[in-house]
Design a protein around this motif. Structure first.
Motif, PDB file in Angstrom:
ATOM      1  N   UNK A  53       0.860  -1.181   0.000  1.00  0.00           N
ATOM      2  CA  UNK A  53       0.000   0.000   0.000  1.00  0.00           C
ATOM      3  C   UNK A  53       0.901   1.236   0.000  1.00  0.00           C
ATOM      4  N   UNK A  54       0.601   2.207  -0.841  1.00  0.00           N
ATOM      5  CA  UNK A  54       1.444   3.405  -0.870  1.00  0.00           C
ATOM      6  C   UNK A  54       1.065   4.388   0.246  1.00  0.00           C
ATOM      7  N   UNK A  55      -0.232   4.544   0.470  1.00  0.00           N
ATOM      8  CA  UNK A  55      -0.701   5.449   1.516  1.00  0.00           C
ATOM      9  C   UNK A  55      -1.949   4.887   2.160  1.00  0.00           C
ATOM     10  N   UNK A  56      -2.178   5.232   3.432  1.00  0.00           N
ATOM     11  CA  UNK A  56      -3.373   4.789   4.109  1.00  0.00           C
ATOM     12  C   UNK A  56      -3.164   3.465   4.818  1.00  0.00           C
ATOM     13  N   UNK A  57      -4.240   2.999   5.491  1.00  0.00           N
ATOM     14  CA  UNK A  57      -4.136   1.736   6.221  1.00  0.00           C
ATOM     15  C   UNK A  57      -5.312   0.834   5.899  1.00  0.00           C
ATOM     16  N   UNK A  58      -5.059  -0.463   6.006  1.00  0.00           N
ATOM     17  CA  UNK A  58      -6.110  -1.463   5.871  1.00  0.00           C
ATOM     18  C   UNK A  58      -6.023  -2.372   7.087  1.00  0.00           C
ATOM     19  N   UNK A  59      -7.153  -2.542   7.775  1.00  0.00           N
ATOM     20  CA  UNK A  59      -7.171  -3.489   8.893  1.00  0.00           C
ATOM     21  C   UNK A  59      -8.244  -4.547   8.663  1.00  0.00           C
ATOM     22  N   UNK A  60      -7.968  -5.754   9.122  1.00  0.00           N
ATOM     23  CA  UNK A  60      -8.922  -6.855   9.062  1.00  0.00           C
ATOM     24  C   UNK A  60      -9.177  -7.273  10.502  1.00  0.00           C
ATOM     25  N   UNK A  61     -10.408  -7.071  10.972  1.00  0.00           N
ATOM     26  CA  UNK A  61     -10.743  -7.299  12.382  1.00  0.00           C
ATOM     27  C   UNK A  61      -9.720  -6.616  13.288  1.00  0.00           C
ATOM     28  N   UNK A  62      -9.339  -5.434  12.926  1.00  0.00           N
ATOM     29  CA  UNK A  62      -8.407  -4.667  13.751  1.00  0.00           C
ATOM     30  C   UNK A  62      -6.937  -4.966  13.511  1.00  0.00           C
ATOM     31  N   UNK A  63      -6.619  -5.976  12.682  1.00  0.00           N
ATOM     32  CA  UNK A  63      -5.231  -6.312  12.415  1.00  0.00           C
ATOM     33  C   UNK A  63      -4.745  -5.578  11.166  1.00  0.00           C
ATOM     34  N   UNK A  64      -3.674  -4.833  11.310  1.00  0.00           N
ATOM     35  CA  UNK A  64      -3.124  -4.109  10.167  1.00  0.00           C
ATOM     36  C   UNK A  64      -2.485  -5.109   9.193  1.00  0.00           C
TER      37      UNK A  64
END
Lengths: 252, 327
Positions: A53-64
């Motif tokens: 990912x270049x920018x921003x965040x993705x979490x799955x059930x709170x896990x980055x």
């Protein structure tokens, strides 16, 4: 839930996914639609940590997804792309068994064997369990990979264009099967689909993307409309209703 | 679970065949070493000395080099996802030979293990260069991949030959690049156990190699680190190729022919294939060595030549067979 916050992906100077914030992974099936290059597959790949990912965040059930240990994430989320190595000479059973890898690091206990058997039975592959993948038809091979993700026993299942290169019969079978997995097994499925009518007929939610951004989100009736499709595909498409589902008439 | 018993029985038969070949290998040669002469002479006889100093080391070296080279070929094929690569078609062997030349000229006093370490370093770099080249080539044609490796190997080989020629080391270079077991004596082959150990670690981590062979995305989805699996596999391949070059010389086509034949029957599951590849590789090398030692007895044909002839024929067959399937 899968939470995306200001997620951006650039190739050279072009943002393929541009500052996207959205929640995905509601119960049932969510389909992502849009024209080629709208950023659908890139988005899915970033959620599945197949692309950085270049920018921003993705979490799955709170896990980055960028920092969480691979195996931990692999027990929550399975992701399948269409460039699977189709000439592999693995048996169906071997392939499905690899779905248990995140759980036991290759050691198969009785619970793992049960999960493998169930996945194979669920996808009706019992008769070809000992065959090599390169001896199967396209539809069977597709089901074998789906069986692997079922054995992986994850909450979320991400599929990138699962209907690619399947004939009409196998397309219908795959969509019905995914619907069944969502309803019976409680899987939360996110699909990238090209065929908007398959999306309309089988999804609970549709996300329409355009030029790297989320253009519309909602139920099929809310998203599959002449107005939205004009924006997304640049075409004037009549939308009729059939059996409670909106159907886009784009062949005429 | 079906078929496991049959597979074990077949594997046992394969091991028995290899053992028979190994015993024959021990008793073939110019000097009189036979079970009878050994029994007659006792432990201090010339026959017993020959057995311990020359015959047994040679047979053990054949077994180790054969098994390890075949497994290295299998690993290379899985990691590159191409059936026509092995250390000899990816520049690995040539890079190891270049490393050996550099260390022979630069630090001639270094012990053999040190030379081996340098060769492994060069082999790693050569293989990494090959993988980098592959990433840059857009067309993933089945035939193009080994061609790129052979071209890379030729370039590295040309550099090596040029300096070997200038430094009057061409003959030494030749012994590295042509597998020959006639010079194997006690004390000069034991490094091959390092190659064997490397292949054992590959067997332990076989599932990771199989998964990595299914591609980066597939590997990542299962929560595994693709780069780490790739590095591990390349390290095993570089170690095996270097050790074999240092001790007995490169054995061409071995890593290509044996895994492909095993793969036709058993498929790509490394855990299942590795024992078979090891046994078949050892048997193939033993048989070719026996041929080389008996065809113009009492003289010998180097193993590399025999394996090269047989291997090239089988390779050609596999190549034609695959193109038939493609079209």
């Amino acid at each position: 839930m899968i939470v995306l916050q200001s997620v951006t992906k650039r190739y050279a100077d072009t943002a393929v996914v541009d500052d996207v914030s959205i929640e995905l992974g509601h119960p049932g099936i969510t389909s992502v639609i849009g024209a080629n290059g709208a950023g659908k597959s890139t988005l899915l790949s970033m959620i599945g940590r197949l692309l950085p990912i270049d920018d921003g965040t993705i979490t799955v059930d709170g896990l980055d997804v960028t920092t969480t240990r691979g195996a931990l994430l692999a027990r929550r989320l399975a992701v399948l792309r269409q460039d699977n190595h189709l000439t592999a000479r693995l048996t169906v059973r071997d392939l499905v068994a690899f779905g248990r890898f995140p759980h036991g690091r290759g050691r198969l206990g009785p619970a793992d064997r049960d999960a493998i058997d169930q996945a194979i039975a669920y996808l009706d592959l019992d008769s070809v369990g000992d065959r090599f993948l390169d001896q199967l038809s396209g539809g069977q091979r597709q089901r074998a990979f789906l069986a692997m993700t079922l054995a992986q026993d994850t909450h979320y299942l991400l599929l990138d264009e699962p209907l690619n290169s399947l004939d009409l019969r196998h397309c219908v079978q795959t969509m019905r099967l995914l619907r069944r997995a969502a309803d019976e097994l409680g899987k939360r499925i996110v699909l990238v689909l090209h065929d908007i009518n398959f999306a309309a007929a089988h999804s609970d939610r549709i996300v329409a993307m355009r030029a790297g951004r989320i253009h519309a989100v909602g139920t099929p009736t809310e998203v599959i409309t002449t107005a939205v499709l004009r924006e997304v595909y640049g075409l004037d498409i009549a939308v009729e209703e059939f059996g409670g589902h909106p159907m886009a008439v784009y062949h005429l | 679970m079906r078929g496991i018993r049959a597979t074990s029985a077949a594997l046992a038969a394969g091991v028995a065949l290899t053992a028979t070949l190994a015993v024959s290998s021990v008793f073939v040669g110019v000097a009189d070493v036979t079970p009878v002469s050994l029994l007659h002479g006792g432990p201090d006889s010339e026959a017993a000395l020959l057995l311990a100093a020359s015959r047994l080391p040679r047979t053990v070296a054949l077994l180790l080099a054969g098994a390890a080279s075949a497994i290295a070929g299998l690993i290379m094929q899985m990691l590159v996802r191409n059936r026509f690569v092995e250390p000899g078609t990816t520049g690995t062997t040539e890079a190891a030979a270049l490393g050996l030349l550099v260390v022979t000229v630069g630090a001639p006093g270094l012990p053999l293990t040190g030379k081996m370490a340098v060769a492994i370093g060069f082999a790693l770099l050569g293989t990494a260069l090959f993988l980098l080249l592959l990433r840059r080539v857009p067309v993933r044609s089945v035939i193009l991949v080994p061609l790129i490796g052979i071209m890379l190997g030729s370039v590295v080989g040309a550099v090596t030959t040029f300096f070997a020629y200038r430094l009057d080391l061409l003959q030494t270079l030749d012994t590295w690049l042509t597998g020959d077991f006639s010079g194997v004596l006690r004390g000069r082959y034991e490094l091959l156990w390092v190659a064997f150990a490397a292949t054992i670690t590959a067997w332990v981590a076989a599932d990771r190699l199989t998964v990595a062979g299914l591609g980066r995305d597939f590997t990542t989805n299962l929560g595994m680190h693709y780069g780490r699996a790739l590095t591990f596999g390349v390290a095993v391949v570089a170690t095996v190729a270097s050790v074999v070059v240092v001790t007995v010389g490169a054995i061409p086509f071995l890593g290509l022919v044996v895994p492909n034949i095993v793969r036709l029957v058993l498929g790509d599951n490394a855990r299942r294939a590795i024992p078979w590849v090891a046994v078949a590789g050892a048997a193939f090398v033993l048989a070719c060595d026996l041929v080389g030692r008996t065809v113009r007895y009492p003289y010998e044909i180097p193993l590399g030549v025999v394996v090269g002839v047989v291997g090239a024929a089988v390779f050609l067959y596999l190549l034609l067979r695959s193109s038939e399937r493609v079209h």
